[in-house]
Design an enzyme around this catalytic site. Structure first.
Site, mmCIF file in Angstrom:
data_model
loop_
_atom_site.group_PDB
_atom_site.id
_atom_site.type_symbol
_atom_site.label_atom_id
_atom_site.label_comp_id
_atom_site.label_asym_id
_atom_site.label_seq_id
_atom_site.Cartn_x
_atom_site.Cartn_y
_atom_site.Cartn_z
ATOM 1 N N ARG A 91 7.257 4.281 3.638
ATOM 2 C CA ARG A 91 6.915 3.152 2.482
ATOM 3 C C ARG A 91 7.209 1.968 3.038
ATOM 4 O O ARG A 91 6.578 0.901 2.442
ATOM 5 C CB ARG A 91 7.634 3.879 1.291
ATOM 6 C CG ARG A 91 6.992 5.067 0.952
ATOM 7 C CD ARG A 91 7.820 5.931 -0.030
ATOM 8 N NE ARG A 91 7.103 7.183 -0.643
ATOM 9 C CZ ARG A 91 6.717 8.280 0.192
ATOM 10 N NH1 ARG A 91 6.987 8.065 1.418
ATOM 11 N NH2 ARG A 91 5.908 9.170 -0.194
ATOM 12 N N GLU A 94 4.548 0.757 4.744
ATOM 13 C CA GLU A 94 3.455 0.798 4.127
ATOM 14 C C GLU A 94 3.184 -0.687 3.107
ATOM 15 O O GLU A 94 2.251 -1.385 2.939
ATOM 16 C CB GLU A 94 3.230 1.844 2.862
ATOM 17 C CG GLU A 94 1.716 2.155 2.310
ATOM 18 C CD GLU A 94 1.970 3.282 1.200
ATOM 19 O OE1 GLU A 94 1.505 4.354 1.761
ATOM 20 O OE2 GLU A 94 2.050 2.953 -0.007
ATOM 21 N N SER A 117 11.322 -15.382 12.269
ATOM 22 C CA SER A 117 11.936 -14.865 13.216
ATOM 23 C C SER A 117 12.406 -13.536 13.056
ATOM 24 O O SER A 117 12.912 -13.434 11.938
ATOM 25 C CB SER A 117 13.073 -15.930 13.763
ATOM 26 O OG SER A 117 13.864 -15.302 14.850
#
Lengths: 150, 150, 150, 150, 150, 150, 150, 150, 150, 150
Positions: A91, A94, A117
């Site tokens: 997740r 995603e 960074s």
């Protein structure tokens, strides 16, 4: 290969020991004097631990000396340390699929040509109380680095 | 396939138009009444836009009618919408490689067996001033969802 | 890595023991007070077992104490726990290839922009008698989660 | 390749037309005399449509003749028709990762050595009202096929 | 994982033993009362063997008891059981590359929309004498299964 | 690349034309004087067609001259010509997964160290009537080629 | 799996032993009465060795009896036996990338539709003295096999 | 991308034209004053052609001016220029799988630590008459390059 | 997708134009006032060009206005911009395979836990005359960035 | 496989020993009389070490005799020796993604058709002091090798 396995296995031993002894990540963080997320990452093999820090953890978690030595090995960062199909991890990935191009464009507009960074970087983890169900709150903070023009 | 390409290409047209006209993502967000990150994601094809919202954006950015129609197509979420080797994106992924297992363990300790939702989820983007160089600050907030036991 | 192997191997030991002793998954489910599918998944390493639950199973299946301990490790969800080319599994995947886009569109029409949860989710397994040959019947039930708009 | 693209693109045209005209999948199913899921799958390119059926759909959705012809091409089943990283689809896959080995073992115990057919197979889709939030309910029914022993 | 390795390794032990003792696959098939190809596949881990069958093979091939037990484990079908780049295997795959689309179209023309079952399936293996060099003859027989329309 | 696409697209045109005109693969085979499977494979781009043969097919199927020319291009064998996840094709592959190692061992026992040729190879396709449901019967015949020892 | 590892490991033992004893591949080839390349390939696990041949090699190289037995296992051809990114190997692959399509077209022009056999095949290895630096000379000889037309 | 496609497509046009006009690769090689294999590789996009050489080929093969220009583009070496599953190509790769480790060890023994160059490299192609069937003979010659020690 | 293609194609047009007009990369660098490598990278799509810079290049290379516009699009960094199997590129990658772990350890010893930046980074390219054959000399200079400890 | 693991593991032992004893790579290089980078690469398994050199290192680092023997095994170059997702390594790869096509074009302009050798190659590593933060400086030097034309 064996360093990687030794370091990651030592991390698993930390997890088993803290579960068994009822010690929290925050207690370990307090002992080491680092932040919660940094401490967790270090104990799971993603950030370095000095021999001294490993020793403190070993005492607190009653670890074997060999595990303590392995905790002080260099960190083993990289893809092999993570299963991207594990549901919690997936997740997070995603969310990057959905918001990655947005972050890219927002950085380009706000800062110009460069990156956020992942080295001069820190993260916090927090429980965000919510009447409709508590939430996980992660704050990512990374220094903007402009591409060098020469 | 063609929906996906149409939607993503419409997003690229949005970027070119806002760069040309000097309109910011925040101005677009204000026009639509959504948050900055949600608006950017929607315009880049990752969240839905109603026909009405697409129309507003089209007027503001002087887009062709066809582009406006494509903006109102369903979102095209998924791996194909993102190049994970693009340097900005990669560093976000790398942060997940380093901190993913930590987030997993911290959720497990704090909340129990479950995930941080990527659906009931929001993100903010902010410039964090810093004398050593300004930073990108992302706040991820996702509802904790416990695994159902039955 | 070793947690995953330990947990999955413990699951294989459960299978061997129940085959040898003639104990069914339903009997194990009754013992634990969970549903048939949840119990099977838990014993195969995909859902958590408390130390107490693991103990009950260990007694019933005459398992070694080490196996019992491994059964109480955290679940090991993710791609590595499943061989997608195994013929039973493959046909389930193939059904998703055939019906996946349909489910997506039917959810979009009926519920709007969102997903069927795999976390607030349950499944039942049943033999469906049929004169032309009995059938496997699976019922999938997952909460609809709408994408958050903000 | 071009058959596949033609058939899938025709499916996307069906989606756009039904959205524009406010016609539901169920209305299309009623017109064709097939079930809801089978009809949706057929229109999205996963099951065959006769020329006659394609004609009916074309009339109802005011499609161009070329699209109607493409709808009557052979189905284009297979991996390329589906993006497994699209979030709705992914959660279905994830459910298979969690429950796949359980289904395998439950079939083996209940039926013996064999599979659940993906060919002699049907699926239903339903909204399951629930006070805590409505649920998506899918019923999968596939004939058990025993491995032939000879 | 370990079931798979145990079963496949048991198969390799069968091969070594039959080579050492000069026993042919046909003799093993006669002993078990199955066809030549089914027997070979079963002994190499692709079809089930009852404990009784495993015992018979163990006696005939002077196998250790542990190997006999492993032979009675469930079959381990799937991609991991086969190296597709092994030269004998590769040529079979290549034949599918050349003739696969033809078989698909010939089935579609002759039988309609459906598949050739790999479950209700059998194969024979034969040496076909030929003055220009003997040939390997394989006969594949699989039940046609029509896609269910509902 | 363009040869491949041209040749495969010409094959799709053959399929559409024969479906439209009600001409069978066998009629095409009779016209060309080749076997059923060889003819089908040639028309789908996997075996060569002379300009003369392409012309005959073009007349019979009322193809455009350009398609006829493309049919006489060299064959386009290789992985890209086939979708291994298409359900008919997949089951053939799965049969290889189950029986591949058996074929390998049976060839080694019967013929010695070598392969079954995929070049000096032919295949037949037949409907095998069966009261429990007709079957697809494929006969593969390939010359045994011993590894050269020198 | 274990056959493959056993055979390849035996090959590594051969390399270590011949390096230690100062015995060349040519001396081993002379002992076995095979060509240089065939002998090397056989000892590295790519061609068969009879028990008798393995015994001769074992005596000459002072190998353990277990290694000798492993050398007589069937060859383990296939992708897993070779690291294509090893620099010597890679350059051979690269030469195929550059010249592969040429070889294909030259065979098609000179011989017609068919292949150069990798089974009825032999290779020689030679040092080609050259004032600008000696060269490696490989001669590949494979029988042309025409595709069967039927 | 477009250079690659332009150059490779120009190569396909060369093949079609020489087939149509009955001109052989050797005749083209004689015209250009290069070896047979180098000429073929250059015309198929793997070696450079000067504008002058491209012009000569264009005249001989009656090519369009645009094709001639594309033939003079830089070569497009790399994996994308070759389909490794094409049967002729595959067998060459397979020979590398079988003999690659042998070549590595033979080079190490004869020359020391280094490689056979794929740059200072040439290849010849020849028909080798043989009463049991003519053979394809390829001679690979590459300069040995020792690893630099410093 | 189309930005990427547009930007990379514009880069190919730059290459063709400079080859045709006999203008060197150094001349382009002098015109833009950037270093040789930075200029080349920018023109090939890997660094940004201002509209003004794109205009200057367009004038010098007589490019179409559309190409000039495309040169000013954002850079398209990432894996898709490079073919890692192209022989020049591959050897650079291979050098990383050989020296990558050394660079890692040398940085760790000399600087501590951190990386060599690829953002605050520059490279020079030079011909290094050598009596045994001139050499390519690349100097990589990247700022050391220590991992943040918090 | 086991050579590779043995050699790489020996390299890890070298790292642990030098860290423990406080010996630097430069001290090891001085002992062996090779350059810093070459020495590091050799000790990490990427360049050969003679038995004599391995012995010297073993004495200096108090290594077990078995480790010393393993250090003298042939080098194990290739992809498997490096994790390209490790953050230090990744940034080097990313620099190649950004500058790879530039290096290719600059070589083509300056030297003509050919490559920069990765065999006749050396690298230096240096700390470059910089008031804004010290830098890592790598100098790559590889002989230009022109493609052979024949």
């Amino acid at each position: 290969m064996s360093d990687r396995i030794a370091r990651l296995d030592a991390g698993r031993e930390v997890v088993r020991a803290k579960d068994r002894l009822g010690i929290s990540w925050q207690q370990l963080a307090d002992e080491l004097g680092h932040s919660l997320v940094h401490t967790t990452a270090a104990l799971l093999g993603q950030q370095p631990l000095s021999a001294n820090e490993a020793e403190k953890v070993g005492t607190m978690l009653e670890l074997d000396e060999e595990i303590v030595e392995d905790l002080a090995l260099p960190p083993v960062r990289g893809e092999a340390a993570l299963d991207p199909t594990e549901p919690v991890t997936y997740r997070l990935q995603e969310a990057l699929q959905v918001y990655g191009t947005s972050i890219h464009e927002l950085i380009r507009e706000e800062f110009g040509d460069g990156i956020m960074s992942a080295i001069d970087f820190s993260m916090t983890f927090e429980r965000e109380p919510d009447p409709k169900g508590d939430r996980v709150k992660l704050v990512w903070s990374g220094k903007f680095l402009p591409y060098k023009v020469n």
